[in-house]
Design a protein around this motif. Structure first.
Motif, PDB file in Angstrom:
ATOM      1  N   THR A  12       0.804  -1.216   0.000  1.00  0.00           N
ATOM      2  CA  THR A  12       0.000   0.000   0.000  1.00  0.00           C
ATOM      3  C   THR A  12       0.840   1.270   0.000  1.00  0.00           C
ATOM      4  O   THR A  12       0.337   2.338  -0.343  1.00  0.00           O
ATOM      5  CB  THR A  12      -0.928   0.020   1.221  1.00  0.00           C
ATOM      6  OG1 THR A  12      -0.144  -0.168   2.415  1.00  0.00           O
ATOM      7  CG2 THR A  12      -1.969  -1.082   1.122  1.00  0.00           C
ATOM      8  N   GLN A  13       2.116   1.187   0.375  1.00  0.00           N
ATOM      9  CA  GLN A  13       2.965   2.376   0.396  1.00  0.00           C
ATOM     10  C   GLN A  13       3.551   2.718  -0.974  1.00  0.00           C
ATOM     11  O   GLN A  13       3.957   3.860  -1.200  1.00  0.00           O
ATOM     12  CB  GLN A  13       4.112   2.196   1.396  1.00  0.00           C
ATOM     13  CG  GLN A  13       3.676   2.227   2.848  1.00  0.00           C
ATOM     14  CD  GLN A  13       4.875   2.225   3.781  1.00  0.00           C
ATOM     15  OE1 GLN A  13       5.941   2.696   3.429  1.00  0.00           O
ATOM     16  NE2 GLN A  13       4.681   1.679   4.959  1.00  0.00           N
ATOM     17  N   TRP A  14       3.620   1.746  -1.862  1.00  0.00           N
ATOM     18  CA  TRP A  14       4.301   1.977  -3.127  1.00  0.00           C
ATOM     19  C   TRP A  14       3.643   3.047  -3.997  1.00  0.00           C
ATOM     20  O   TRP A  14       4.352   3.884  -4.581  1.00  0.00           O
ATOM     21  CB  TRP A  14       4.429   0.672  -3.913  1.00  0.00           C
ATOM     22  CG  TRP A  14       5.543  -0.199  -3.440  1.00  0.00           C
ATOM     23  CD1 TRP A  14       5.436  -1.431  -2.857  1.00  0.00           C
ATOM     24  CD2 TRP A  14       6.947   0.089  -3.507  1.00  0.00           C
ATOM     25  NE1 TRP A  14       6.693  -1.923  -2.562  1.00  0.00           N
ATOM     26  CE2 TRP A  14       7.624  -1.012  -2.954  1.00  0.00           C
ATOM     27  CE3 TRP A  14       7.684   1.170  -3.987  1.00  0.00           C
ATOM     28  CZ2 TRP A  14       9.016  -1.069  -2.857  1.00  0.00           C
ATOM     29  CZ3 TRP A  14       9.069   1.113  -3.891  1.00  0.00           C
ATOM     30  CH2 TRP A  14       9.724   0.013  -3.339  1.00  0.00           C
ATOM     31  N   THR A 233      -4.863 -12.284 -10.391  1.00  0.00           N
ATOM     32  CA  THR A 233      -4.212 -11.908  -9.139  1.00  0.00           C
ATOM     33  C   THR A 233      -3.694 -10.474  -9.229  1.00  0.00           C
ATOM     34  O   THR A 233      -2.962 -10.141 -10.163  1.00  0.00           O
ATOM     35  CB  THR A 233      -3.034 -12.855  -8.831  1.00  0.00           C
ATOM     36  OG1 THR A 233      -3.519 -14.188  -8.734  1.00  0.00           O
ATOM     37  CG2 THR A 233      -2.370 -12.470  -7.517  1.00  0.00           C
ATOM     38  N   PRO A 234      -4.058  -9.594  -8.284  1.00  0.00           N
ATOM     39  CA  PRO A 234      -3.578  -8.205  -8.363  1.00  0.00           C
ATOM     40  C   PRO A 234      -2.105  -8.092  -8.018  1.00  0.00           C
ATOM     41  O   PRO A 234      -1.580  -8.847  -7.185  1.00  0.00           O
ATOM     42  CB  PRO A 234      -4.453  -7.474  -7.329  1.00  0.00           C
ATOM     43  CG  PRO A 234      -4.905  -8.534  -6.382  1.00  0.00           C
ATOM     44  CD  PRO A 234      -5.003  -9.803  -7.179  1.00  0.00           C
ATOM     45  N   LEU A 235      -1.440  -7.156  -8.648  1.00  0.00           N
ATOM     46  CA  LEU A 235      -0.017  -6.947  -8.407  1.00  0.00           C
ATOM     47  C   LEU A 235       0.283  -6.749  -6.933  1.00  0.00           C
ATOM     48  O   LEU A 235       1.302  -7.246  -6.421  1.00  0.00           O
ATOM     49  CB  LEU A 235       0.482  -5.726  -9.193  1.00  0.00           C
ATOM     50  CG  LEU A 235       0.683  -5.876 -10.698  1.00  0.00           C
ATOM     51  CD1 LEU A 235       1.175  -4.560 -11.279  1.00  0.00           C
ATOM     52  CD2 LEU A 235       1.654  -6.988 -11.009  1.00  0.00           C
ATOM     53  N   GLY A 236      -0.569  -5.994  -6.241  1.00  0.00           N
ATOM     54  CA  GLY A 236      -0.310  -5.691  -4.837  1.00  0.00           C
ATOM     55  C   GLY A 236      -0.182  -6.917  -3.970  1.00  0.00           C
ATOM     56  O   GLY A 236       0.481  -6.896  -2.936  1.00  0.00           O
ATOM     57  N   GLN A 237      -0.810  -8.018  -4.396  1.00  0.00           N
ATOM     58  CA  GLN A 237      -0.701  -9.272  -3.632  1.00  0.00           C
ATOM     59  C   GLN A 237       0.669  -9.916  -3.795  1.00  0.00           C
ATOM     60  O   GLN A 237       1.079 -10.741  -2.972  1.00  0.00           O
ATOM     61  CB  GLN A 237      -1.797 -10.236  -4.098  1.00  0.00           C
ATOM     62  CG  GLN A 237      -1.908 -11.509  -3.281  1.00  0.00           C
ATOM     63  CD  GLN A 237      -3.077 -12.367  -3.718  1.00  0.00           C
ATOM     64  OE1 GLN A 237      -4.123 -11.860  -4.138  1.00  0.00           O
ATOM     65  NE2 GLN A 237      -2.914 -13.683  -3.653  1.00  0.00           N
TER      66      GLN A 237
END
Length: 240
Positions: A12-14, A233-237
């Motif tokens: 979430t910080q990226w 699948t989302p990148l954040g995962q």
């Protein structure tokens, strides 16, 4: 402030970091790179352009050692674009060590006419631009590149990566079952690139060549998504 050294950066910080770098980067090459980053934590992996990234270095500490080779292989979940691969030999600012020569086979004579990273930084960033980097063991590629760029232009180059070793660790080292097996005295499952590929029935390649290892990483990631995840699948995962 993001820190690859602590390995505690949540996905979430990226987005905030990347947006901040797009606004504040002083070097025009870095500015173009960050302004071109349009992938988000919600982007499905099946829709993301990918690039496998591998480096050969003179050691394992980015503060004391240096990059001598970079290999890139663009790909997606359906195709590996091997004709578009890139490979650079680089002149390290520190002497080669005999141990590193033994490992990757790159000698002083190989690097006699090699450029400094600053001379190929434009090409490198152009090859990375708009693509999600995939590595095997993020504690090499990201910190070494960040340290090397920082030394040359006065500001760093951090970005979210997908680490195929981390994906193997999640399954074979961090699950409750794997922890229990280690508690009972069983050896941990090996998660190095060669060992990880064997579990997916992938062929062995000659290792410690940046392009070969980048290709091996791309194939491993395709197999991991096919078996363990999905194109949705989302990148954040997957981000580290």
């Amino acid at each position: 402030m993001l820190s690859w050294r602590r390995n505690t950066t949540p996905a979430t910080q990226w987005p905030a970091y990347l947006a901040d770098r797009a606004r504040q980067a002083r070097d025009p090459r870095l500015q173009r790179y960050f302004q071109g980053w349009d992938l988000t934590p919600n982007t499905p992996i099946g829709e993301a352009p990918l690039v496998a990234l591998d480096m050969e270095t003179t050691g394992l500490d980015p503060d004391r050692h240096a990059i001598v080779s970079i290999g890139l292989v663009p790909f997606d979940l359906q195709r590996i674009r091997l004709p578009d691969r890139r490979h650079w030999l680089l002149q390290p600012p520190r002497p080669l060590l005999s141990e590193s020569i033994t490992l990757h086979g790159i000698t002083h004579s190989d690097l006699a006419n090699a450029p400094d990273l600053s001379e190929v930084l434009d090409e490198l960033l152009e090859a990375l631009a708009g693509r999600q980097p995939v590595v095997h063991y993020r504690n090499i590629e990201r910190p070494f590149l960040d340290t090397a760029v920082r030394a040359r232009v006065g500001e760093g180059l951090l970005f979210p990566v997908i680490d195929t070793m981390e994906l193997e660790a999640r399954r074979h080292r961090q699950s409750g079952w794997s922890r229990l097996k280690r508690f009972l005295g069983q050896k941990p499952v090996p998660i190095r690139l060669h060992d990880s590929r064997l579990r997916y029935g992938l062929p062995a390649y000659h290792s410690h060549h940046a392009v070969n290892d980048a290709l091996a990483t791309a194939e491993l990631f395709q197999a991991q998504i096919s078996r363990l995840y999905s194109p949705e699948t989302p990148l954040g995962q997957l981000w580290c």
